[in-house]
Scaffold this active site. Structure first.
Site, PDB file in Angstrom:
ATOM      1  N   GLU A 163      -1.422  -6.515   7.875  1.00 52.94           N
ATOM      2  CA  GLU A 163      -0.085  -6.256   8.372  1.00 52.94           C
ATOM      3  C   GLU A 163       0.171  -7.031   9.668  1.00 52.94           C
ATOM      4  OE1 GLU A 163       2.954  -5.907   8.303  1.00 52.94           O
ATOM      5  OE2 GLU A 163       3.200  -3.824   7.667  1.00 52.94           O
TER       6      GLU A 163
ATOM      7  N   HIS B  11       0.568  -5.537   2.656  1.00 53.18           N
ATOM      8  CA  HIS B  11       1.420  -4.788   3.574  1.00 53.18           C
ATOM      9  C   HIS B  11       2.849  -5.315   3.560  1.00 53.18           C
ATOM     10  CE1 HIS B  11      -2.346  -3.133   5.267  1.00 53.18           C
ATOM     11  NE2 HIS B  11      -2.797  -4.331   4.944  1.00 53.18           N
TER      12      HIS B  11
ATOM     13  N   ARG C  22      -6.124   1.000   3.978  1.00 54.68           N
ATOM     14  CA  ARG C  22      -5.006   1.520   3.193  1.00 54.68           C
ATOM     15  C   ARG C  22      -4.635   0.588   2.043  1.00 54.68           C
ATOM     16  NH1 ARG C  22      -3.205   0.009   8.312  1.00 54.68           N
ATOM     17  NH2 ARG C  22      -1.341  -1.316   8.487  1.00 54.68           N
TER      18      ARG C  22
ATOM     19  N   HIS D  72       0.827  -1.209   0.000  1.00 56.81           N
ATOM     20  CA  HIS D  72       0.000   0.000   0.000  1.00 56.81           C
ATOM     21  C   HIS D  72       0.865   1.263   0.000  1.00 56.81           C
ATOM     22  CE1 HIS D  72       0.929   1.042   4.195  1.00 56.81           C
ATOM     23  NE2 HIS D  72       0.840  -0.251   4.450  1.00 56.81           N
TER      24      HIS D  72
END
Length: 335
Positions: free
Chosen positions: A193, A263, A139, A90
């Site tokens: 993440e 991520h 995100r 991202h």
């Protein structure tokens, strides 16, 4: 004449044609099949030199030496399965900008992050994308959506809501034409993440002063040392790689082209699996935000092709016959 439904996790294949011996592999005459799923439907005509394998009550396999597909965007299929896999971290998030540990806190992109996602889209605008996988965090989802605004195929990425029966029913598309112009986006928490535990929301420099630079470096860069009440890279890898093997790799094996927007740590975990890196090698792997990485899946192997420089970069399309053919058809459609 027989009509048979082939059922598997992504849809149904209906076969129409003549079989000389139902119950064994046999030669077909002029035949056709229709692939039906919740995301798209494709009609394919099989010529005389195809072969059909039919066995009642079991999954069917159809192989054709020549086929013709009716789709709006060009197909990049070839006689051998050859799929594109795009990995993209991202763009910059608002907590990246503030130098805070983010982990699984759901923080959006900054203006710079938005620009990075758009630039990433320009880099992959001529590379086929059939499905998108992203994490459950905004995100990564913003990055996936913004990236596809630049794609020359002009298909619309649509998040699939399969949380429950009502969510699935309420998000159903009732136009077959509209559905053909859509790309399914699958969200999965397994691609999130790494969970940074009690470090989430803390300033990275202040945390280093509090716990010591060596300790914080150990938490951030070691393979198996988690921060307090958080995940290690090893723990993140277990869930991310398991999801990739169970859900994403089968799509590539079937010939679909996939983009994964996720991520730093979940993607490092996947790259560790793709490139068979050791735990020592993966901890030194750096992934810039908003920079797509291209892999080609062929003959059961993943080949890393780096990051495309731009949509007209000749080297990207020289890697494989199918990508070159896809770009040629796309250029004909556009111009």
């Amino acid at each position: 004449m027989v009509a048979t439904a082939f059922r598997h996790p992504v849809g149904i294949i209906q076969l129409h044609g003549s079989l000389s011996d139902a119950g064994s592999a046999s030669r077909c005459g002029h035949s056709s099949f229709r692939f039906i799923s919740k995301n798209f439907a494709v009609d394919v005509a099989l010529l005389r030199k195809g072969y059909c394998s039919y066995r009642q009550g079991q999954q069917h396999v159809v192989r054709a030496l020549s086929s013709q597909a009716q789709t709006t965007c060009p197909s990049s299929s070839s006689s051998h399965v050859e799929s594109a896999l795009i990995l993209i971290r991202h763009g910059e998030s608002m907590w990246n900008e503030k130098n805070l540990f983010t982990g699984c806190v759901d923080v959006p992109l900054t203006k710079r992050g938005v620009d990075e996602a758009i630039e990433a889209g320009k880099r992959i605008s001529n590379i086929p994308v059939d499905m998108i996988y992203t994490s459950s965090l905004i995100r990564a989802q913003m990055t996936a959506m913004l990236t596809m605004t630049q794609h020359h195929c002009k298909k619309v990425p649509i998040i699939m809501h399969n949380e429950n029966r009502q969510a699935k029913a309420w998000s159903q598309i009732y136009s077959e034409d509209t559905e053909k112009q859509s790309i399914p986006v699958i969200t999965a928490w397994q691609l999130n993440e790494r969970m940074y535990g009690e470090l989430q929301g803390l300033n990275k420099l202040e945390t280093a002063e509090r716990y010591g630079k060596e300790q914080v470096h150990e938490w951030r860069r070691s393979y198996n040392s988690p921060p307090p009440n958080g995940e290690s890279l090893e723990m993140c890898s277990h869930r991310a790689v398991a999801y990739f093997k169970d859900h994403i790799q089968p799509q590539l094996q079937s010939g679909r082209h996939v983009m994964v927007a996720a991520h730093g740590n979940s993607l490092r975990s996947i790259i560790m699996y793709l490139e068979r890196l050791t735990s020592l090698e993966v901890v030194n792997l750096e992934l810039p935000t908003g920079l797509p990485l291209l892999y080609i899946y062929k003959e059961g192997k993943f080949m890393r092709r780096g990051s495309p420089v731009g949509p007209t970069e000749a080297g990207v399309y020289a890697y494989t016959e199918s990508l070159a053919l896809y770009k040629q058809k796309l250029d004909e459609k556009l111009y």
